[in-house]
Motif scaffolding. Sequence first.
Motif, short mmCIF file in Angstrom:
data_model
loop_
_atom_site.label_atom_id
_atom_site.label_comp_id
_atom_site.label_asym_id
_atom_site.label_seq_id
_atom_site.Cartn_x
_atom_site.Cartn_y
_atom_site.Cartn_z
N PRO A 74 -31.34 19.15 23.47
CA PRO A 74 -30.56 17.97 23.84
C PRO A 74 -30.67 16.83 22.83
N ASP A 75 -31.82 16.76 22.13
CA ASP A 75 -32.03 15.68 21.17
C ASP A 75 -31.48 16.01 19.78
N ASN B 43 -34.14 22.91 29.73
CA ASN B 43 -32.85 22.24 29.93
C ASN B 43 -32.47 22.20 31.41
N GLU C 73 -32.77 14.74 36.30
CA GLU C 73 -31.76 13.67 36.39
C GLU C 73 -31.24 13.52 37.81
N ARG D 277 -25.60 18.80 25.12
CA ARG D 277 -24.17 18.60 24.89
C ARG D 277 -23.43 19.83 25.40
N PHE E 281 -24.64 14.23 32.33
CA PHE E 281 -25.68 13.30 31.93
C PHE E 281 -25.73 13.16 30.41
N GLY E 282 -25.79 11.93 29.93
CA GLY E 282 -25.91 11.68 28.50
C GLY E 282 -27.21 12.20 27.92
N THR E 283 -28.23 12.35 28.75
CA THR E 283 -29.52 12.87 28.28
C THR E 283 -29.55 14.39 28.25
N GLY E 284 -28.56 15.01 28.89
CA GLY E 284 -28.53 16.47 28.96
C GLY E 284 -28.01 17.11 27.70
N HIS F 110 -22.58 19.17 34.06
CA HIS F 110 -23.93 19.74 34.07
C HIS F 110 -24.28 20.28 35.46
N LEU G 176 -34.56 19.55 32.93
CA LEU G 176 -34.07 18.23 32.55
C LEU G 176 -32.91 17.80 33.46
#
Length: 135
Positions: free
Chosen positions: A38-39, A59, A66, A13, A8-11, A20, A62
Motif C-alpha cells: 500500500p505504501d 492487506n 480501517e 491501490r 480507503f486511501g490507506t489501503g 475495498h 489493514l
Amino acid sequence: MSAKFHLFGTGPRPVAPFSHAVEDDGWVILTGQMPTDPDAPDAPLPQGVEAQTRRVMDNLALILGELGLDLSHVVQCRCFLTAFERDYAVFNDTYKSYFPADRLPARTTVGVTALAVGALVEIDCVARRPDQEAL
C-alpha cells in the motif's frame, strides 16, 4: 440497513474498479487483495508464495482495521493460487499462522491460470461485526 461501500486511501491501490469492502447488515465483504504494498504500489511484488501470502494477509488486516475489525472477525475466505500444486503446502502454513487453530475461517482454495498484476496468490474474505454475531 443499506449497503456501505468503502474505499480507503490507506489501503492498497485498486487494480480494477472496486471498493475495498462492502458492508450490509453486519456482514463485511472484502475484495480480493493482491500482494501489493500500500505504501509503494508500483514496487515489485514480493518473491515467492510465502512472502506474497503474508502481504495479502497484511492487506486484508489493514482493510479490516480501517473498519474497526481484525482477522478474528473473518468467517470465510476464498483463496486463489496460480501454481496450486507447487505452492499449496507453503501457502497453507503461512495462511494458518494468521488465525488461532480453534478459529479457522471456512475456506475454499482454487487453482487459477493467472491473477492481476502477475500475483501468485489472492484472497478475499467475509467478516461479521461482533454485535451482529449469534452465539
